[in-house]
Each structure stands twice: as C-alpha cells, then as structure tokens.
Design an enzyme around this catalytic site. Structure first.
Site, PDB file in Angstrom:
ATOM      1  N   SER A  62     -24.098  20.229  10.336  1.00 24.55           N
ATOM      2  CA  SER A  62     -25.431  19.635  10.294  1.00 24.55           C
ATOM      3  C   SER A  62     -26.265  20.130   9.118  1.00 24.55           C
ATOM      4  O   SER A  62     -27.307  19.557   8.804  1.00 24.55           O
ATOM      5  CB  SER A  62     -26.184  19.925  11.603  1.00 24.55           C
ATOM      6  OG  SER A  62     -25.551  19.309  12.702  1.00 24.55           O
ATOM      7  N   GLY A 255     -24.841  16.214  13.652  1.00 22.85           N
ATOM      8  CA  GLY A 255     -24.452  15.873  12.289  1.00 22.85           C
ATOM      9  C   GLY A 255     -25.637  15.950  11.352  1.00 22.85           C
ATOM     10  O   GLY A 255     -26.783  16.131  11.774  1.00 22.85           O
ATOM     11  N   CYS A 284     -28.497  16.191  19.123  1.00 23.52           N
ATOM     12  CA  CYS A 284     -28.899  16.299  17.724  1.00 23.52           C
ATOM     13  C   CYS A 284     -28.895  14.917  17.050  1.00 23.52           C
ATOM     14  O   CYS A 284     -29.619  14.029  17.476  1.00 23.52           O
ATOM     15  CB  CYS A 284     -27.989  17.296  17.021  1.00 23.52           C
ATOM     16  SG  CYS A 284     -28.550  17.801  15.383  1.00 23.52           S
ATOM     17  N   ASN A 326     -31.241  22.911  15.228  1.00 19.49           N
ATOM     18  CA  ASN A 326     -31.024  22.665  13.806  1.00 19.49           C
ATOM     19  C   ASN A 326     -31.251  21.186  13.541  1.00 19.49           C
ATOM     20  O   ASN A 326     -30.326  20.387  13.641  1.00 19.49           O
ATOM     21  CB  ASN A 326     -29.606  23.072  13.389  1.00 19.49           C
ATOM     22  CG  ASN A 326     -29.299  22.686  11.945  1.00 19.49           C
ATOM     23  OD1 ASN A 326     -30.206  22.413  11.157  1.00 19.49           O
ATOM     24  ND2 ASN A 326     -28.026  22.643  11.601  1.00 19.49           N
ATOM     25  N   GLY A 328     -34.005  18.224  11.267  1.00 21.04           N
ATOM     26  CA  GLY A 328     -35.141  17.948  10.401  1.00 21.04           C
ATOM     27  C   GLY A 328     -35.788  16.612  10.673  1.00 21.04           C
ATOM     28  O   GLY A 328     -36.741  16.228   9.995  1.00 21.04           O
ATOM     29  N   HIS A 368     -29.228  22.205  20.788  1.00 18.93           N
ATOM     30  CA  HIS A 368     -27.776  22.386  20.835  1.00 18.93           C
ATOM     31  C   HIS A 368     -27.381  23.171  22.088  1.00 18.93           C
ATOM     32  O   HIS A 368     -27.425  24.405  22.084  1.00 18.93           O
ATOM     33  CB  HIS A 368     -27.296  23.135  19.591  1.00 18.93           C
ATOM     34  CG  HIS A 368     -27.220  22.284  18.377  1.00 18.93           C
ATOM     35  ND1 HIS A 368     -26.038  21.953  17.765  1.00 18.93           N
ATOM     36  CD2 HIS A 368     -28.189  21.671  17.657  1.00 18.93           C
ATOM     37  CE1 HIS A 368     -26.266  21.184  16.720  1.00 18.93           C
ATOM     38  NE2 HIS A 368     -27.577  20.996  16.635  1.00 18.93           N
ATOM     39  N   GLU A 370     -24.516  23.819  23.236  1.00 23.15           N
ATOM     40  CA  GLU A 370     -23.325  24.650  23.041  1.00 23.15           C
ATOM     41  C   GLU A 370     -23.663  25.981  22.370  1.00 23.15           C
ATOM     42  O   GLU A 370     -22.812  26.866  22.271  1.00 23.15           O
ATOM     43  CB  GLU A 370     -22.297  23.895  22.191  1.00 23.15           C
ATOM     44  CG  GLU A 370     -22.471  23.999  20.695  1.00 23.15           C
ATOM     45  CD  GLU A 370     -23.676  23.266  20.141  1.00 23.15           C
ATOM     46  OE1 GLU A 370     -24.050  23.508  18.977  1.00 23.15           O
ATOM     47  OE2 GLU A 370     -24.264  22.430  20.870  1.00 23.15           O
TER      48      GLU A 370
END
Length: 396
Positions: A62, A255, A284, A326, A328, A368, A370
């Site tokens: 990502s 991704g 995500c 994570n 944007g 996330h 995980e």
C-alpha cells in the site's frame, strides 16, 4: 522565541558532507546520511507513527509511490528476516530516519536493515529532524519530494527539486496493477506462532477468492487461519473469473493509489459481484472501492492515517479498538446511499472507518485488522466474515 535560519557557511558544509538529501517540491532541503540503495526516488512524502514493525511497513504494498518518514527515532534494532516481509517486491520508494540504523539485537534477525534496503532497491536517509518534517506534513499536507543517496558534494539537488515539482501526485494514479499478482495462486499458510513458525491449513471450511490490489501476506494468513482456502486473483479479474472458483466469499484487499483510478476497472467487477449474492469483505483500498461500487464517494485526505496506534470506535458495540492504519484516501460519510450504514469511526479525526450493507452480508473497514504491525484488536472481523459465509450457506 525568534527562529533564525542557519548561516550560509553551515549549509555549505552540510551539503559538502552529505551523502543523502530529501528535497521538497518547494526547494526545501533536508541534508543527511544516505543509506540503502543509491540513486533518486520521487514520490509522496508521508509519516508513520508506529514504534515497531518497520520491515512490515516498508514491505506493505500500500506504500507504493511513497517515501516514509518514521517518527520513532530508533529503526533497525531488530534487523530483518524473510518471515516478516509482507511482499516480495515492495513498492515503497524510500524512508527518512532521525538516527542511524542500529545494529540488530534480536534472535530472529537474519540481515541488517541497511542491507535489506539495498537488496530491495529502497533509498534511505538518516540524520533528519523528523519532528520538524512531520510537523510540516501535518500543517501543510502531503509533500511531493525526492530522496537522494549518492557521493558527498555530488548530489544533484536542483534536478531533484525539479523532479519533485513536476511529479503529478498520487491522486488519479492507479498503482494497484503494479503491485498485484499477475497469475492466480492458492494460499494455505496460517499465522506465525512462536512454538513452530507458520502453520498450514489442513481442513478448509470455506472457499474465498481474494482480489489482489496489493495484498499483504498476513491478511492471507488470517483468512487461512479462520478456515478459508484462499484463491488469490489479479486486480483485473472479472466477476466471471471469480465465480469460476465457486467462492463462498469474496475478499477485496488493501492496495496503493487512488481508489477512483483503480475503480475504473475494479468497480464494474465489484458491482457485478454485488448482484451475485456472495458475502463480501473489503479492507483499505478494497473497502474504498466497495463504497464506490455502492454509490459513495472518496476523497484525498490532508495527510492520511499511518501508524499502529489509531483509535477506532465500533458504532454497534461502542467498543474502542486500537488499530493499524495506512491510507491517504477516505470514504465521505455524507455520500453513503440508503441501505449502507457506517459501522466504524476514527476517534482521531472523526473520519469514516467502516460500512455495511443493511440487508446483505457485505461490509468493509478502512483500517487493517490483520495488523502486522500493530495490535490485534480487530482480528474479530475475519471471524465476522466467516460467520457471514456460514449464515449465507445455511439460508441459500
């Protein structure tokens, strides 16, 4: 307190001694010591607040197109090892550190981080005031930047500044194709345990197709650990490709890049799958494109969320989870159509962190679950996906 600029002589000395530099699009230069691969990389400068898991962060697909500033000053002290890599070929461009990489002191370490960076063609720089840099990103938003590692006195700062100024930015970029697998493959490896390392799924209960937009390995391990035999397909797979594997559920992975750009080919597939009556779970980028397929909108954030300490509230239970993040881009809550409800919300800035379709087993989250790195507060979402597949099988 009056802030003064350093004298020209000090700047000249720093430039003459520096083997690394970070150059922003406006011409601001941060001098330092180069590390990892030599050369120049140009991309989007962001920051990550995690205090552990730097190898997982650097190998997270990502981060394609981005240069990571680590706010934690001590990076490299546990070394690197093949087991902790989230992908074989990271898309990360480079990293910015406060202190030099430290000597590994962990029983699992196989290689020094500096060597690992060189092996994976990542350019780094240490000796930078990362607090100043992080404040700049927080106050002014994402920065277009170039990171350079070379010989003292020979760094092409003018060329790097021009490259950073001309870089178009991630908005509008489809980066998922470059990080996706090119061929379908099967996954059975489960999570790592201290007693015996990674396990192997022996008796799968469900068939899951995971669309790889830049998937992390630990996501696949969590799915396998939940009893799912996973078939991973490329980002460009069609609904017919997916249905040929007779899935009990569809997973849309994380991704890089702009969800609207990747959505040009992925959203039609997701829309088709919405009509196939199959449980769907997205995280995500996958969550963002699921939202687009349902009729919502996404928008670029000022500086995004990146770290392993982000509090998120589950709106159904009121429970607060500390999450790994994570991203944007964000899904705009006021764009959610009828029949789609918000399920999670960031307690940092109130942004939307999860959605669910009210009458079908379709949901997604921005964070996330995980982890890798990060806390495991959100692991239950994999069990929720399994329960959705189980209930769907019982009623159909």
């Amino acid at each position: 307190m009056t802030r003064t600029n350093p004298p020209t002589s000090a700047i000249s000395t720093a430039a003459a001694l520096a083997t690394g530099a970070l150059i922003l699009a406006d011409g601001t230069v941060f001098w330092g010591r180069g590390l990892g691969a030599k050369g120049r990389r140009v991309g989007e400068l962001c920051f990550n607040t995690s205090i552990s898991g730097y190898q997982e962060i650097l190998s997270d697909p990502s981060y394609a197109g981005q240069i990571i500033t680590f706010t934690f000053p001590h990076i490299g002290n546990v070394g690197t090892n093949p087991d902790d890599a989230e992908t074989t070929n990271p898309g990360t461009l480079g990293l910015v550190l406060r202190a030099d990489i430290t000597t590994p002191s962990n029983f699992r370490a196989k290689e020094n981080l500096a060597c690992w960076l060189d092996d994976h063609n990542l350019v780094g720089i240490s000796g930078v005031d990362t607090r100043r840099l992080t404040r700049r990103i927080r106050e002014h938003g994402y920065q277009h930047a170039a990171i350079v590692h070379g010989s003292p006195g020979l760094l092409d700062v003018a060329g790097a500044q021009e490259a950073a100024a001309n870089w178009p930015g991630i908005e509008g970029m489809d980066l998922a194709k470059g990080m996706s697998c090119q061929q379908t493959y099967q996954w059975r490896q489960t999570e790592w345990l201290e007693a015996g390392g990674y396990g192997e799924l022996a008796e799968p209960k469900y068939r899951v197709v995971a669309v790889d937009f830049g998937i992390k390995r630990n996501i696949l391990r969590c799915l396998a650990g939940a009893g799912c035999a996973v078939t991973v397909v490329p980002a460009t797979a069609t609904a017919n490709d997916i249905m040929s594997h007779r899935p009990d559920g569809l997973f849309l992975s994380n991704g890089p890049g702009d969800p609207a750009a990747t959505g040009a080919y992925a959203v039609p597939m997701i829309c088709d799958m919405l009509d196939r009556n199959v449980p769907i779970f997205g995280i995500c980028l996958g969550y963002q494109m699921l939202a687009l397929a349902l009729g919502a909108r996404t928008e670029k954030m000022r500086f995004g969320h990146r770290g392993a300490n982000h509090p998120v509230r589950d709106l159904a239970t009121g429970k607060v989870e500390i999450t790994s993040q994570n991203h944007g881009f964000a899904v705009t809550e006021d764009s959610l159509p009828d029949g789609v409800r918000p399920t999670h919300r960031s307690l940092f800035d109130g942004s939307l962190e999860g959605i669910a379709v009210t009458d079908r087993p379709i949901f997604g989250v921005q964070h996330h679950p995980e982890a890798s790195p990060g806390p495991q507060d959100s692991y239950y979402l994999f069990a929720r996906f399994v329960n959705a597949m189980n209930q769907h099988a019982e009623t159909h």
